[in-house]
Design an enzyme around this catalytic site. Structure first.
Site, PDB file in Angstrom:
ATOM      1  N   ASP A 180      82.735  -8.278  60.555  1.00  0.00           N
ATOM      2  CA  ASP A 180      81.749  -8.843  60.072  1.00  0.00           C
ATOM      3  C   ASP A 180      80.636  -7.972  59.402  1.00  0.00           C
ATOM      4  O   ASP A 180      81.205  -7.134  58.587  1.00  0.00           O
ATOM      5  CB  ASP A 180      80.998  -9.714  61.188  1.00  0.00           C
ATOM      6  N   TYR A 313      72.189 -11.436  54.431  1.00  0.00           N
ATOM      7  CA  TYR A 313      72.791 -12.036  53.204  1.00  0.00           C
ATOM      8  C   TYR A 313      72.357 -11.905  52.077  1.00  0.00           C
ATOM      9  O   TYR A 313      73.128 -11.681  50.857  1.00  0.00           O
ATOM     10  CB  TYR A 313      73.301 -13.566  53.951  1.00  0.00           C
ATOM     11  N   HIS A 369      87.517 -13.996  65.412  1.00  0.00           N
ATOM     12  CA  HIS A 369      86.423 -13.104  64.643  1.00  0.00           C
ATOM     13  C   HIS A 369      85.806 -12.142  65.571  1.00  0.00           C
ATOM     14  O   HIS A 369      85.475 -11.036  65.122  1.00  0.00           O
ATOM     15  CB  HIS A 369      85.434 -14.029  63.914  1.00  0.00           C
TER      16      HIS A 369
END
Length: 403
Positions: A180, A313, A369
């Protein structure tokens, strides 16, 4: 090591626990509809109601806090160029074995430093002659690290912070592991500090097809060789994520402040937002209610507030090109890739060959993940194989083991 490195104990104030319970007492839930438990629409109402009720009436944060505090935790101030001093929280477990390799473990969203919990004892023990000194920081804006208060805290700054932490701990050279944001930040570390970040292992990699100018041989192989059945499944999973699972990213990378009001005001909003990902991003992992609420509570009780976690982000999307996270070829840092089929982006192997010199690769048959949490034994074995004797990165790690 620096004299300003202090032991840390998680101790959420009683007032914060009381405030959480008060908010849970006053929660307003959406109007009921006949499809409210359809995962295609998002987090099911029945699950969120159950978790919110247990959070209020039965969940024992103090018991989870006691468990978390079994991890060796510390804080230290790190000066970040242009952003002042941030107090950084981290787990630091040194192995008892001589010749251990310093390893920086970097989490992502919606995880935390707790992603290292299961894999930590596996890495610090000596297995087949390989062991690691493990450092697992809370990223700035996450958990018990400070948040940045100036805009523009992007990829370079996250990498700078973690690099300076490793240097402060006496690890002038080290290897990294991440998925990630951990993937993207450790890639930035390898680009910015290749003399120190000497090899990287990732459990998520993304980029497009290889480029002729970067890797002509890989480009040619890609043009001639068909995709395997597993690669086709990986592309289908990636397509699902792009079409049905990417909405959170669009919001967090464009208007994080607007979303932040919901996070700051409503613990149930944080719960639903994160719980959806814990379900969708794993390979059927059997989350217990205690696990879910511990992960979510770390966000709710975080030093900078749960809203701060979304800003990475935006800052990464809007960073200048020179500061953007690198997905190009880095020939200086050996790269290892472990792919788990239920990850978010599962690209054909020749695509990630365009990222750097491949020192290790493994396609696992299951897992998602959060590899360190879902499949800790498998991930630990991959790291031992890559960095140990006869491994693809041994040419650089053999010198680290002697430092």
């Amino acid at each position: 090591m620096g004299s300003d490195i202090k032991p840390y104990t998680v101790a959420v104030p009683d007032e914060a626990l009381a405030k959480l319970k008060s908010k849970l007492n006053a929660v307003d839930l959406p109007q009921r509809v006949d499809f409210e438990n359809d995962w295609n629409y998002g987090a099911p109402a029945a699950d969120v109601r159950r978790l919110a009720t247990y959070w209020r009436d039965g969940f024992d944060w103090r018991a989870q806090e006691k468990k978390i505090n079994q991890l060796p935790q510390f804080t230290t101030p790190i000066d970040v160029d242009g952003f002042g001093t941030l107090n950084i929280h981290f787990v630091h477990q040194k192995s008892a074995h001589a010749g251990s390799i310093p390893l920086l473990f970097c989490h992502g969203w919606p995880g935390s430093f707790l992603e290292v919990e299961k894999i930590l004892p596996l890495l610090t023990e000596n297995s087949n002659g390989v062991s690691f000194h493990v450092v697992a920081p809370s990223l700035p804006n996450y958990a018990f690290s400070d948040g940045a208060t100036k805009k523009g805290f992007g990829p370079h700054q996250y990498a700078e912070t973690l690099h300076k932490l490793m240097q402060k701990l006496g690890y002038n050279k080290y290897v990294t592991q991440g998925g990630d944001w951990g993937y993207m930040i450790t890639r930035r570390l390898g680009a910015d500090y290749p003399e120190s970040c000497v090899a990287s292992h990732v459990n998520m990699a993304f980029r497009g097809p290889p480029k002729f100018k970067e890797t002509p041989l890989t480009w040619l192989q890609h043009a001639l060789l068909p995709w395997s059945a597993d690669e086709k499944k990986g592309l289908a999973r990636s397509s699902w994520f792009r079409e049905e699972g990417y909405g959170y990213n669009a919001l967090q990378s464009t208007k994080p402040a607007t979303l932040g009001f919901a996070f700051a005001d409503s613990p149930v909003a944080v719960l639903a937002w994160i719980y959806e990902k814990l379900h969708d991003w794993t390979d059927g992992y059997p989350w217990t209610d205690d696990e879910v609420l511990t992960w979510v509570s770390i966000y709710v009780f975080s030093s900078a507030g749960p809203e701060a976690s979304a800003r990475i982000y935006y800052e990464s999307k809007h960073a200048p090109e020179s500061a953007a996270i690198t997905t190009g070829y880095n020939g200086k840092v050996p790269l290892g890739v472990s792919q788990f089929p239920r990850d978010l982006v599962v690209i054909p192997r020749l695509w990630y060959h365009g990222l750097g010199p491949i020192a290790f690769e493994k396609q696992h048959k299951d897992g998602g993940h959060f590899a360190a949490f879902e499949r800790p034994k498998e991930l630990a074995e991959d790291l031992r194989t890559m960095f140990g004797r006869n491994g693809g990165a041994y040419s650089v790690t053999k010198t680290l083991a002697k430092l």
